[in-house]
Design an enzyme around this catalytic site. Structure first.
Site, PDB file in Angstrom:
ATOM      1  N   LYS A 116      81.689  67.396   3.312  1.00  0.00           N
ATOM      2  CA  LYS A 116      81.794  66.094   2.713  1.00  0.00           C
ATOM      3  C   LYS A 116      80.680  65.449   2.621  1.00  0.00           C
ATOM      4  O   LYS A 116      79.963  65.524   3.718  1.00  0.00           O
ATOM      5  CB  LYS A 116      82.835  65.342   3.398  1.00  0.00           C
ATOM      6  CG  LYS A 116      83.398  64.004   2.806  1.00  0.00           C
ATOM      7  CD  LYS A 116      84.238  63.393   3.679  1.00  0.00           C
ATOM      8  CE  LYS A 116      84.710  61.893   3.342  1.00  0.00           C
ATOM      9  NZ  LYS A 116      85.036  61.934   1.996  1.00  0.00           N
ATOM     10  N   ASN A 139      73.064  63.961   2.617  1.00  0.00           N
ATOM     11  CA  ASN A 139      72.298  65.140   3.099  1.00  0.00           C
ATOM     12  C   ASN A 139      72.139  65.348   4.655  1.00  0.00           C
ATOM     13  O   ASN A 139      71.137  66.078   4.933  1.00  0.00           O
ATOM     14  CB  ASN A 139      70.887  65.129   2.248  1.00  0.00           C
ATOM     15  CG  ASN A 139      70.948  64.862   0.940  1.00  0.00           C
ATOM     16  OD1 ASN A 139      71.880  65.560   0.012  1.00  0.00           O
ATOM     17  ND2 ASN A 139      70.269  63.836   0.390  1.00  0.00           N
ATOM     18  N   ARG A 140      72.918  64.869   5.396  1.00  0.00           N
ATOM     19  CA  ARG A 140      73.165  65.200   6.776  1.00  0.00           C
ATOM     20  C   ARG A 140      72.003  64.514   7.428  1.00  0.00           C
ATOM     21  O   ARG A 140      71.595  64.695   8.632  1.00  0.00           O
ATOM     22  CB  ARG A 140      73.145  66.627   7.141  1.00  0.00           C
ATOM     23  CG  ARG A 140      74.461  67.262   6.704  1.00  0.00           C
ATOM     24  CD  ARG A 140      75.702  66.800   7.333  1.00  0.00           C
ATOM     25  NE  ARG A 140      76.688  67.576   6.942  1.00  0.00           N
ATOM     26  CZ  ARG A 140      77.689  66.964   5.981  1.00  0.00           C
ATOM     27  NH1 ARG A 140      77.400  66.115   5.070  1.00  0.00           N
ATOM     28  NH2 ARG A 140      78.671  68.088   5.810  1.00  0.00           N
ATOM     29  N   LEU A 141      71.299  63.468   6.646  1.00  0.00           N
ATOM     30  CA  LEU A 141      70.246  62.728   7.286  1.00  0.00           C
ATOM     31  C   LEU A 141      71.000  61.424   7.800  1.00  0.00           C
ATOM     32  O   LEU A 141      70.746  60.336   7.484  1.00  0.00           O
ATOM     33  CB  LEU A 141      69.164  62.522   6.379  1.00  0.00           C
ATOM     34  CG  LEU A 141      68.284  63.659   5.839  1.00  0.00           C
ATOM     35  CD1 LEU A 141      67.395  63.257   5.038  1.00  0.00           C
ATOM     36  CD2 LEU A 141      67.745  64.501   7.282  1.00  0.00           C
TER      37      LEU A 141
END
Length: 230
Positions: free
Chosen positions: A17, A207-209
């Site tokens: 997601k 972007n999972r940052l």
């Protein structure tokens, strides 16, 4: 081998997601972590009022309480937060339950608030101490009558022979204390207040940052803020 081994819909490795673009910046934080928690909790509670639609939060006061026993074995369970202020975060339980026995051996505890719909979570690390009996009694009086009876009927975390046994115990208590009659506070039931030593606010980002900002208690009674890598 099971029927769903090759079903991509049920493959957790393929479940992804994209989180929201807006983040959490140090300049936005409140001076005290409980004040910052109150801001986010208010937003989570507002989202809870949206019902079951997209973006709704179910039980914003639900938190995962993790404890460790004397042998170092961890255990976790979902518990409802009932009070919070600058002194800490309060929940109630049977003092003979597994979590309470763990806390008697090791008072360090972790609380996790998983507000998935908002792509947020809060993690509180601290020390749990029992609330006073007056505070426990005051809260117990606010519970629904059935919940008061349930606190007596259930020897929490112990093995019960059947559901029937539990229902019989409840029925006997309901006959003894009918609706409208005051139910005494069980002597083995009460609250724990978790005094925070660190509180992390996690905001999901693209972007999972992700943004992870953690308050850490300082010796002088203040708080410093750290940014953690996602």
């Amino acid at each position: 081998m099971t029927d769903h081994d090759h079903d991509p819909v049920l493959d957790p490795a393929l479940m992804r997601k994209q989180y929201r673009a807006e983040g959490l910046d140090e300049t936005e934080l409140a001076e005290h972590p409980v004040e910052q928690f109150a801001r986010w909790f208010r937003q989570a509670a507002k989202a809870a009022g949206q019902g079951a639609g997209q973006g709704a939060v179910y039980e914003p006061n639900a938190m995962v309480v993790s404890t460790v026993d004397a042998a170092g074995r961890p255990s976790s369970r979902t518990v409802l937060l009932k009070q919070f202020d600058e002194r800490g975060f309060v929940f109630y339980t049977n003092y003979e339950s597994r979590k309470a026995r763990d806390l008697a051996e090791n008072a360090y505890v972790s609380l996790l608030f998983p507000w998935h719909a908002l792509a947020r979570q809060v993690v509180v690390s601290g020390v749990a101490r029992r609330t006073g009996r007056d505070e426990t009694a005051a809260y117990f009086r606010t519970r629904p009558h059935g919940s008061q009876l349930g606190a007596w009927a259930s020897a929490q975390s112990t093995v019960v022979a059947s559901r029937v046994e539990l229902d019989v115990a409840y029925a006997e208590l309901a006959a003894r204390y009918p609706e409208g009659e005051q139910v005494p506070v069980p002597p083995n039931w009460g609250g724990f207040r978790v005094e925070p030593q660190a509180v992390e606010f996690w905001q999901g980002r693209e972007n999972r940052l992700h943004d992870r900002l953690r308050y850490v208690a300082t010796p002088g009674g203040g708080w410093r803020v750290e940014r953690l890598s996602p």
